[in-house]
Design a protein around this motif. Structure first.
Motif, PDB file in Angstrom:
ATOM      1  N   PRO A 129       8.363   6.524  14.766  1.00 18.99           N
ATOM      2  CA  PRO A 129       9.400   5.784  14.065  1.00 18.99           C
ATOM      3  C   PRO A 129      10.415   5.199  15.051  1.00 18.99           C
ATOM      4  CG  PRO A 129       9.435   8.128  13.459  1.00 18.99           C
ATOM      5  CD  PRO A 129       8.372   7.923  14.466  1.00 18.99           C
ATOM      6  N   SER A 130      11.007   4.087  14.676  1.00 11.39           N
ATOM      7  CA  SER A 130      12.036   3.490  15.532  1.00 11.39           C
ATOM      8  C   SER A 130      13.122   2.883  14.661  1.00 11.39           C
ATOM      9  CB  SER A 130      11.429   2.432  16.445  1.00 11.39           C
ATOM     10  OG  SER A 130      10.872   1.388  15.681  1.00 11.39           O
ATOM     11  N   PHE A 131      14.324   2.837  15.208  1.00  8.08           N
ATOM     12  CA  PHE A 131      15.468   2.257  14.522  1.00  8.08           C
ATOM     13  C   PHE A 131      15.661   0.824  15.013  1.00  8.08           C
ATOM     14  CE2 PHE A 131      16.201   6.788  14.241  1.00  8.08           C
ATOM     15  CZ  PHE A 131      16.686   6.942  12.949  1.00  8.08           C
ATOM     16  N   LEU A 132      16.302   0.003  14.202  1.00  3.99           N
ATOM     17  CA  LEU A 132      16.546  -1.384  14.573  1.00  3.99           C
ATOM     18  C   LEU A 132      17.556  -1.498  15.704  1.00  3.99           C
ATOM     19  CD1 LEU A 132      16.693  -3.015  11.029  1.00  3.99           C
ATOM     20  CD2 LEU A 132      14.808  -3.058  12.665  1.00  3.99           C
ATOM     21  N   LYS A 133      18.478  -0.530  15.799  1.00  5.45           N
ATOM     22  CA  LYS A 133      19.518  -0.537  16.821  1.00  5.45           C
ATOM     23  C   LYS A 133      19.407   0.708  17.682  1.00  5.45           C
ATOM     24  CE  LYS A 133      22.892  -2.383  13.537  1.00  5.45           C
ATOM     25  NZ  LYS A 133      24.207  -2.138  12.960  1.00  5.45           N
ATOM     26  N   ASN A 134      19.995   0.640  18.886  1.00  2.00           N
ATOM     27  CA  ASN A 134      20.066   1.812  19.761  1.00  2.00           C
ATOM     28  C   ASN A 134      21.274   2.679  19.438  1.00  2.00           C
ATOM     29  OD1 ASN A 134      17.839   0.902  21.128  1.00  2.00           O
ATOM     30  ND2 ASN A 134      19.003  -0.008  22.790  1.00  2.00           N
ATOM     31  N   ALA A 135      22.302   2.042  18.831  1.00  2.50           N
ATOM     32  CA  ALA A 135      23.553   2.761  18.584  1.00  2.50           C
ATOM     33  C   ALA A 135      24.186   2.273  17.287  1.00  2.50           C
ATOM     34  CB  ALA A 135      24.516   2.564  19.742  1.00  2.50           C
ATOM     35  N   ILE A 136      24.917   3.178  16.652  1.00  2.00           N
ATOM     36  CA  ILE A 136      25.704   2.868  15.465  1.00  2.00           C
ATOM     37  C   ILE A 136      27.132   3.265  15.781  1.00  2.00           C
ATOM     38  CG2 ILE A 136      26.126   3.442  13.048  1.00  2.00           C
ATOM     39  CD1 ILE A 136      23.122   4.172  12.852  1.00  2.00           C
ATOM     40  N   ASP A 137      28.057   2.314  15.624  1.00  2.29           N
ATOM     41  CA  ASP A 137      29.479   2.587  15.837  1.00  2.29           C
ATOM     42  C   ASP A 137      30.191   2.564  14.492  1.00  2.29           C
ATOM     43  OD1 ASP A 137      29.405   2.778  18.669  1.00  2.29           O
ATOM     44  OD2 ASP A 137      29.360   0.595  18.817  1.00  2.29           O
ATOM     45  N   LEU A 138      30.853   3.664  14.169  1.00  9.18           N
ATOM     46  CA  LEU A 138      31.600   3.771  12.921  1.00  9.18           C
ATOM     47  C   LEU A 138      33.061   4.050  13.226  1.00  9.18           C
ATOM     48  CD1 LEU A 138      29.220   6.132  10.904  1.00  9.18           C
ATOM     49  CD2 LEU A 138      29.468   3.673  10.603  1.00  9.18           C
ATOM     50  N   GLU A 139      33.949   3.432  12.450  1.00  7.28           N
ATOM     51  CA  GLU A 139      35.370   3.766  12.496  1.00  7.28           C
ATOM     52  C   GLU A 139      35.714   4.399  11.160  1.00  7.28           C
ATOM     53  OE1 GLU A 139      38.050   0.653  13.531  1.00  7.28           O
ATOM     54  OE2 GLU A 139      37.215   0.439  15.542  1.00  7.28           O
ATOM     55  N   ILE A 140      36.235   5.616  11.225  1.00  7.35           N
ATOM     56  CA  ILE A 140      36.585   6.350  10.006  1.00  7.35           C
ATOM     57  C   ILE A 140      38.030   6.810  10.144  1.00  7.35           C
ATOM     58  CG2 ILE A 140      36.036   8.314   8.531  1.00  7.35           C
ATOM     59  CD1 ILE A 140      33.190   8.243   9.681  1.00  7.35           C
ATOM     60  N   THR A 141      38.828   6.512   9.153  1.00  8.04           N
ATOM     61  CA  THR A 141      40.227   6.919   9.170  1.00  8.04           C
ATOM     62  C   THR A 141      40.346   8.421   8.947  1.00  8.04           C
ATOM     63  OG1 THR A 141      41.860   5.253   8.665  1.00  8.04           O
ATOM     64  CG2 THR A 141      41.617   6.895   7.095  1.00  8.04           C
ATOM     65  N   GLU A 142      41.291   9.036   9.614  1.00  8.61           N
ATOM     66  CA  GLU A 142      41.432  10.489   9.498  1.00  8.61           C
ATOM     67  C   GLU A 142      41.865  10.925   8.105  1.00  8.61           C
ATOM     68  OE1 GLU A 142      44.413  12.243  12.070  1.00  8.61           O
ATOM     69  OE2 GLU A 142      45.722  10.522  11.811  1.00  8.61           O
ATOM     70  N   SER A 143      42.309  10.003   7.268  1.00  3.39           N
ATOM     71  CA  SER A 143      42.688  10.350   5.895  1.00  3.39           C
ATOM     72  C   SER A 143      41.511  10.247   4.922  1.00  3.39           C
ATOM     73  CB  SER A 143      43.830   9.440   5.417  1.00  3.39           C
ATOM     74  OG  SER A 143      43.414   8.088   5.439  1.00  3.39           O
ATOM     75  N   THR A 144      40.316   9.917   5.423  1.00  3.42           N
ATOM     76  CA  THR A 144      39.122   9.850   4.570  1.00  3.42           C
ATOM     77  C   THR A 144      38.827  11.230   3.998  1.00  3.42           C
ATOM     78  OG1 THR A 144      38.242   8.049   5.907  1.00  3.42           O
ATOM     79  CG2 THR A 144      36.678   9.234   4.519  1.00  3.42           C
ATOM     80  N   VAL A 145      38.587  11.281   2.695  1.00  3.61           N
ATOM     81  CA  VAL A 145      38.396  12.576   2.033  1.00  3.61           C
ATOM     82  C   VAL A 145      36.962  13.074   2.190  1.00  3.61           C
ATOM     83  CG1 VAL A 145      40.235  12.214   0.359  1.00  3.61           C
ATOM     84  CG2 VAL A 145      37.930  11.490  -0.194  1.00  3.61           C
TER      85      VAL A 145
END
Length: 112
Positions: free
Chosen positions: A1-17
Motif C-alpha cells: 500500500p502507498s499514500f498519495l503524500k509523504n507527509a500530512i501537516d495539521l494545525e489544531i487549536t489547543e481549545s479543540t475538544v
C-alpha cells in the motif's frame, strides 16, 4: 500500500475538544482480496487514537480522533506515523508522516 503524500501537516487549536475527528485519507493498494489493504496503525500517542472507516465506494480510510486535550504550552508539535498494511506474506506496508502543530488559544491569564 502507498499514500498519495509523504507527509500530512495539521494545525489544531489547543481549545479543540476531545472527540474531534481528522480525516487522514487512505492508502492505495493495487492488489485485491487478501493481498489488498488490510489495516491502518498509528504510532502510540497520549492524545490521539486511530479509527478505520469505510467510504460509500468501499475504500477504507483512517481518521485520527483527539482523545485528550492538547496544551500548546506543554507540547506545541506532535509527530506521528500512520502505517497501512496489506495481507501478504510477508506483509507490505506504506507510511505517511503526520505533523500536528498545536495553535494557541487565549487560555492563560497574564501574570506579574
Amino acid at each position: 500500500p502507498s499514500f498519495l503524500k509523504n507527509a500530512i501537516d495539521l494545525e489544531i487549536t489547543e481549545s479543540t475538544v476531545p472527540g474531534a475527528r481528522f480525516v487522514l485519507g487512505y492508502a492505495r493498494d493495487p492488489d485485491v482480496g487478501a493481498y489488498s489493504l488490510q489495516s491502518y496503525e498509528l504510532t502510540p500517542s497520549q492524545h490521539f487514537i486511530l479509527e478505520e472507516k469505510e467510504s460509500s465506494d468501499g475504500n477504507r480510510y483512517a481518521e485520527m480522533v483527539l482523545e485528550k486535550p492538547l496544551d500548546r504550552e506543554k507540547q506545541s508539535i506532535h509527530h506521528l506515523l500512520l502505517t497501512a498494511s496489506d495481507g501478504g506474506d510477508p506483509v507490505k506496508t506504506g507510511t505517511v508522516r503526520i505533523k500536528v502543530t498545536v495553535t494557541d488559544a487565549n487560555d492563560n491569564t497574564p501574570a506579574f
